[in-house]
Design a protein around this motif. Structure first.
Motif, PDB file in Angstrom:
ATOM      1  N   VAL A 186       0.866  -1.192   0.000  1.00 38.74           N
ATOM      2  CA  VAL A 186       0.000   0.000   0.000  1.00 38.74           C
ATOM      3  C   VAL A 186       0.895   1.231   0.000  1.00 38.74           C
ATOM      4  CG1 VAL A 186      -1.744   1.318   1.257  1.00 38.74           C
ATOM      5  CG2 VAL A 186      -1.864  -1.183   1.229  1.00 38.74           C
ATOM      6  N   ILE A 187       0.655   2.119  -0.974  1.00 41.66           N
ATOM      7  CA  ILE A 187       1.366   3.395  -1.021  1.00 41.66           C
ATOM      8  C   ILE A 187       0.360   4.475  -0.666  1.00 41.66           C
ATOM      9  CG2 ILE A 187       2.777   4.944  -2.468  1.00 41.66           C
ATOM     10  CD1 ILE A 187       3.952   2.186  -2.725  1.00 41.66           C
ATOM     11  N   SER A 188       0.655   5.289   0.330  1.00 41.42           N
ATOM     12  CA  SER A 188      -0.257   6.369   0.715  1.00 41.42           C
ATOM     13  C   SER A 188       0.399   7.705   0.373  1.00 41.42           C
ATOM     14  CB  SER A 188      -0.554   6.287   2.216  1.00 41.42           C
ATOM     15  OG  SER A 188      -1.370   7.373   2.596  1.00 41.42           O
ATOM     16  N   GLY A 189      -0.128   8.383  -0.671  1.00 42.50           N
ATOM     17  CA  GLY A 189       0.563   9.594  -1.139  1.00 42.50           C
ATOM     18  C   GLY A 189      -0.320  10.769  -1.469  1.00 42.50           C
ATOM     19  N   ALA A 190      -1.620  10.696  -1.120  1.00 44.61           N
ATOM     20  CA  ALA A 190      -2.483  11.855  -1.416  1.00 44.61           C
ATOM     21  C   ALA A 190      -1.988  13.052  -0.603  1.00 44.61           C
ATOM     22  CB  ALA A 190      -3.933  11.541  -1.055  1.00 44.61           C
TER      23      ALA A 190
ATOM     24  N   SER B 148       3.797  -4.517   2.931  1.00 42.28           N
ATOM     25  CA  SER B 148       4.685  -3.348   3.000  1.00 42.28           C
ATOM     26  C   SER B 148       3.851  -2.094   2.746  1.00 42.28           C
ATOM     27  CB  SER B 148       5.775  -3.485   1.931  1.00 42.28           C
ATOM     28  OG  SER B 148       6.460  -2.266   1.753  1.00 42.28           O
ATOM     29  N   ILE B 149       3.872  -1.179   3.710  1.00 44.63           N
ATOM     30  CA  ILE B 149       3.182   0.104   3.534  1.00 44.63           C
ATOM     31  C   ILE B 149       4.237   1.179   3.363  1.00 44.63           C
ATOM     32  CG2 ILE B 149       1.646   1.818   4.583  1.00 44.63           C
ATOM     33  CD1 ILE B 149       0.350  -0.402   6.166  1.00 44.63           C
ATOM     34  N   ILE B 150       4.016   2.060   2.374  1.00 47.49           N
ATOM     35  CA  ILE B 150       4.955   3.167   2.145  1.00 47.49           C
ATOM     36  C   ILE B 150       4.173   4.469   2.164  1.00 47.49           C
ATOM     37  CG2 ILE B 150       6.552   4.213   0.499  1.00 47.49           C
ATOM     38  CD1 ILE B 150       6.993   1.264  -0.572  1.00 47.49           C
ATOM     39  N   ASN B 151       4.515   5.334   3.114  1.00 44.75           N
ATOM     40  CA  ASN B 151       3.907   6.668   3.162  1.00 44.75           C
ATOM     41  C   ASN B 151       4.818   7.647   2.424  1.00 44.75           C
ATOM     42  OD1 ASN B 151       1.679   5.867   4.725  1.00 44.75           O
ATOM     43  ND2 ASN B 151       2.900   5.972   6.593  1.00 44.75           N
ATOM     44  N   ILE B 152       4.214   8.449   1.535  1.00 43.13           N
ATOM     45  CA  ILE B 152       5.014   9.430   0.792  1.00 43.13           C
ATOM     46  C   ILE B 152       5.086  10.707   1.627  1.00 43.13           C
ATOM     47  CG2 ILE B 152       5.300  10.693  -1.360  1.00 43.13           C
ATOM     48  CD1 ILE B 152       5.474   7.623  -1.695  1.00 43.13           C
ATOM     49  N   SER B 153       6.290  11.003   2.087  1.00 45.88           N
ATOM     50  CA  SER B 153       6.523  12.178   2.927  1.00 45.88           C
ATOM     51  C   SER B 153       7.096  13.301   2.061  1.00 45.88           C
ATOM     52  CB  SER B 153       7.472  11.767   4.058  1.00 45.88           C
ATOM     53  OG  SER B 153       7.688  12.843   4.936  1.00 45.88           O
ATOM     54  N   ALA B 154       7.816  14.226   2.666  1.00 50.18           N
ATOM     55  CA  ALA B 154       8.411  15.344   1.921  1.00 50.18           C
ATOM     56  C   ALA B 154       9.550  15.927   2.757  1.00 50.18           C
ATOM     57  CB  ALA B 154       7.365  16.422   1.632  1.00 50.18           C
ATOM     58  N   PRO B 155      10.477  16.644   2.117  1.00 45.97           N
ATOM     59  CA  PRO B 155      11.563  17.275   2.881  1.00 45.97           C
ATOM     60  C   PRO B 155      11.033  18.186   3.981  1.00 45.97           C
ATOM     61  CG  PRO B 155      12.040  17.354   0.531  1.00 45.97           C
ATOM     62  CD  PRO B 155      10.633  16.847   0.667  1.00 45.97           C
ATOM     63  N   GLN B 156       9.840  18.764   3.780  1.00 48.26           N
ATOM     64  CA  GLN B 156       9.250  19.666   4.783  1.00 48.26           C
ATOM     65  C   GLN B 156       9.056  18.977   6.131  1.00 48.26           C
ATOM     66  OE1 GLN B 156       8.463  19.540   1.593  1.00 48.26           O
ATOM     67  NE2 GLN B 156       7.472  21.370   0.807  1.00 48.26           N
TER      68      GLN B 156
ATOM     69  N   VAL C 247       3.122  12.671   9.358  1.00 46.58           N
ATOM     70  CA  VAL C 247       3.115  11.443   8.542  1.00 46.58           C
ATOM     71  C   VAL C 247       4.290  10.545   8.944  1.00 46.58           C
ATOM     72  CG1 VAL C 247       3.475  10.544   6.189  1.00 46.58           C
ATOM     73  CG2 VAL C 247       1.883  12.457   6.569  1.00 46.58           C
ATOM     74  N   ASP C 248       5.469  11.151   9.096  1.00 47.32           N
ATOM     75  CA  ASP C 248       6.637  10.333   9.470  1.00 47.32           C
ATOM     76  C   ASP C 248       6.468   9.710  10.858  1.00 47.32           C
ATOM     77  OD1 ASP C 248       7.797  10.824   7.051  1.00 47.32           O
ATOM     78  OD2 ASP C 248       9.318  12.218   7.786  1.00 47.32           O
ATOM     79  N   MET C 249       5.788  10.409  11.757  1.00 48.67           N
ATOM     80  CA  MET C 249       5.569   9.821  13.085  1.00 48.67           C
ATOM     81  C   MET C 249       4.501   8.721  13.044  1.00 48.67           C
ATOM     82  SD  MET C 249       7.885  10.725  15.053  1.00 48.67           S
ATOM     83  CE  MET C 249       7.341   9.903  16.541  1.00 48.67           C
ATOM     84  N   ILE C 250       3.552   8.816  12.105  1.00 46.68           N
ATOM     85  CA  ILE C 250       2.617   7.686  11.932  1.00 46.68           C
ATOM     86  C   ILE C 250       3.401   6.470  11.435  1.00 46.68           C
ATOM     87  CG2 ILE C 250       0.678   6.765  10.612  1.00 46.68           C
ATOM     88  CD1 ILE C 250      -0.639   9.403  10.618  1.00 46.68           C
ATOM     89  N   THR C 251       4.302   6.707  10.484  1.00 40.31           N
ATOM     90  CA  THR C 251       5.144   5.603   9.982  1.00 40.31           C
ATOM     91  C   THR C 251       5.844   4.914  11.145  1.00 40.31           C
ATOM     92  OG1 THR C 251       5.528   6.605   7.809  1.00 40.31           O
ATOM     93  CG2 THR C 251       7.235   5.127   8.622  1.00 40.31           C
ATOM     94  N   LYS C 252       6.475   5.740  11.990  1.00 37.19           N
ATOM     95  CA  LYS C 252       7.270   5.149  13.075  1.00 37.19           C
ATOM     96  C   LYS C 252       6.386   4.470  14.114  1.00 37.19           C
ATOM     97  CE  LYS C 252      10.951   8.587  12.625  1.00 37.19           C
ATOM     98  NZ  LYS C 252      11.688   9.672  13.270  1.00 37.19           N
TER      99      LYS C 252
ATOM    100  N   SER D 202       8.606   5.479   5.350  1.00 38.72           N
ATOM    101  CA  SER D 202       8.324   6.728   4.630  1.00 38.72           C
ATOM    102  C   SER D 202       9.365   6.908   3.535  1.00 38.72           C
ATOM    103  CB  SER D 202       8.438   7.949   5.549  1.00 38.72           C
ATOM    104  OG  SER D 202       7.306   8.122   6.354  1.00 38.72           O
ATOM    105  N   VAL D 203       8.908   7.326   2.375  1.00 45.05           N
ATOM    106  CA  VAL D 203       9.810   7.721   1.293  1.00 45.05           C
ATOM    107  C   VAL D 203       9.723   9.237   1.157  1.00 45.05           C
ATOM    108  CG1 VAL D 203       9.957   7.720  -1.240  1.00 45.05           C
ATOM    109  CG2 VAL D 203       9.901   5.556   0.005  1.00 45.05           C
ATOM    110  N   VAL D 204      10.869   9.879   1.087  1.00 44.10           N
ATOM    111  CA  VAL D 204      10.924  11.343   1.048  1.00 44.10           C
ATOM    112  C   VAL D 204      11.491  11.797  -0.303  1.00 44.10           C
ATOM    113  CG1 VAL D 204      11.772  13.423   2.217  1.00 44.10           C
ATOM    114  CG2 VAL D 204      11.422  11.310   3.528  1.00 44.10           C
TER     115      VAL D 204
END
Ligand code: HXC
Ligand code: NAP
Length: 266
Positions: free
Chosen positions: A88-92, A136-144, A162-167, A182-184
């Motif tokens: 699952v990729i979550s990127g909206a 495998s779940i991947i959350n799309i994060s950002a440099p922000q 989002v990154d803290m949900i990942t962790k 998370s992928v950034v």
């Protein structure tokens, strides 16, 4: 390099830009792929492309990730069509440059609701339908999420969340063999995100100069990392926040502050 035959992949926000590139790359390596976003037109267009690229089973739904109940219902239906989810990729996401003092509470909330609450809604909705163990779940994060940026307080707050949900969910769900990362992405060429943050050639050039590799990335750069993370090669990687950014976060992303500050004055 990768083979995702008979693997089921859901890409939320998968109908344009980076996430569509991710969905299409999984289709190229044999996965069954489903996508979700708000626009039925974009969903239909993406499904056509996924089928043409070789996905045997494809599906999609027009849903807003802010609507938890609709999202749950549509994921039940998609699961019935495609099967349990291996990936699952979550990127909206939503973004617009705006100084905090020029943003209404609703403007701030809109981005937090799409990016952060939306990520929570996606993860809670898919949880009962994940392949366990092995998903495998991947959350799309950002440099922000880690670099403070002018005119981005809403995105910075949302993506840090989002990154803290990942962790935190990597800890809660690890016992069931679910990996979450998370992928950034860094600045990715030809995307809505960069069109909003660097809308002219001068700003684009300034961004490129600020990247150690001296170029923007492309959607395949991000998709390649996602395929690796979703594969067995990454079976011991979870709870990680991984940049694919030409080195931008370690040196360069902070220059967005002068670029955005100038844009906010004009
Ligand atoms: C101030 C703004 C604004 C702006 C919108 N708002 N744009 N405020 N400056 N430029 C305010 C509106 O006035 C409104 O507040 C509130 O935000 C919600 O706006 P709506 O248009 O009603 O919301 P909605 O239709 O839900 O759209 C959400 C959206 C929109 C985020 C505003 O832009 C969207 O749908 N974006 C999706 C696509 C996108 O942004 N992609 C880029 C992702 S890039 P009021 O008070 O008037 O009601 C990314 C990171 C990139 O995420 C990182 C690159 C390095
Ligand atoms: P994009 O093309 O605007 O993609 C956003 C996707 O999310 C679209 O499919 C959009 O489709 C969907 N979406 C937006 N709001 C939604 C909602 N409320 N409910 C359901 N779906 C929704 O943006 P992008 O630039 O490629 O960015 C994609 C991801 O990468 C985002 O998570 C972004 O934060 C991240 N990122 C981008 C960059 C960059 O350089 N572009 C850099 C770092 C991180 P609909 O309009 O049909 O809803």
């Amino acid at each position: 390099m990768f083979n995702f035959n008979q693997k089921n992949v859901l890409v939320v926000g998968g109908t344009s830009g980076i996430n569509r590139g991710i969905a299409e790359n999984f289709a190229r390596v044999g996965a069954n792929v489903a996508v979700i976003s708000r626009s039925q037109e974009k969903v239909d267009d993406t499904i056509k492309s996924l089928r043409a690229l070789g996905s045997k089973k494809v599906a999609g739904r027009a849903v807003d990730v802010r609507d938890a109940e609709q999202l749950k219902n549509q994921i039940v239906e998609l699961t019935a069509e495609i099967g349990r989810w291996h990936v699952v990729i979550s990127g909206a996401a939503g973004n617009f440059p705006a100084l905090a003092m020029n943003m209404s509470a609703n403007a701030f909330k809109s981005v937090v609701d799409i990016d952060l609450l939306g990520t929570f809604n996606v993860m809670q909705s898919v949880y009962p339908y994940l392949q366990k163990p092995g998903a495998s779940i991947i959350n799309i994060s950002a440099p922000q999420a880690s670099i403070a940026m002018i005119a981005q307080s809403h995105v910075c707050a949302a993506k840090a969340g989002v990154d803290m949900i990942t962790k935190s969910l990597c800890v809660e769900w690890g016992v069931e063999g679910i990996r979450i990362n998370s992928v950034v992405p860094g600045p990715i060429d030809g995307t809505e995100g960069m069109a909003r943050l660097a809308p002219n050639d001068a700003m684009r050039d300034a961004v490129k100069k600020s990247v150690p590799l001296k170029r923007m990335g492309n959607v395949d750069d991000v998709a390649n990392l996602c395929m690796f993370l979703a594969s067995d090669f990454a079976s011991y990687i979870t709870g990680a926040i991984i940049p694919v950014d030409g080195g931008w976060v370690v040196s360069g992303a902070g220059s967005m502050n002068s670029i955005l500050a100038a844009a906010m004055k004009s």
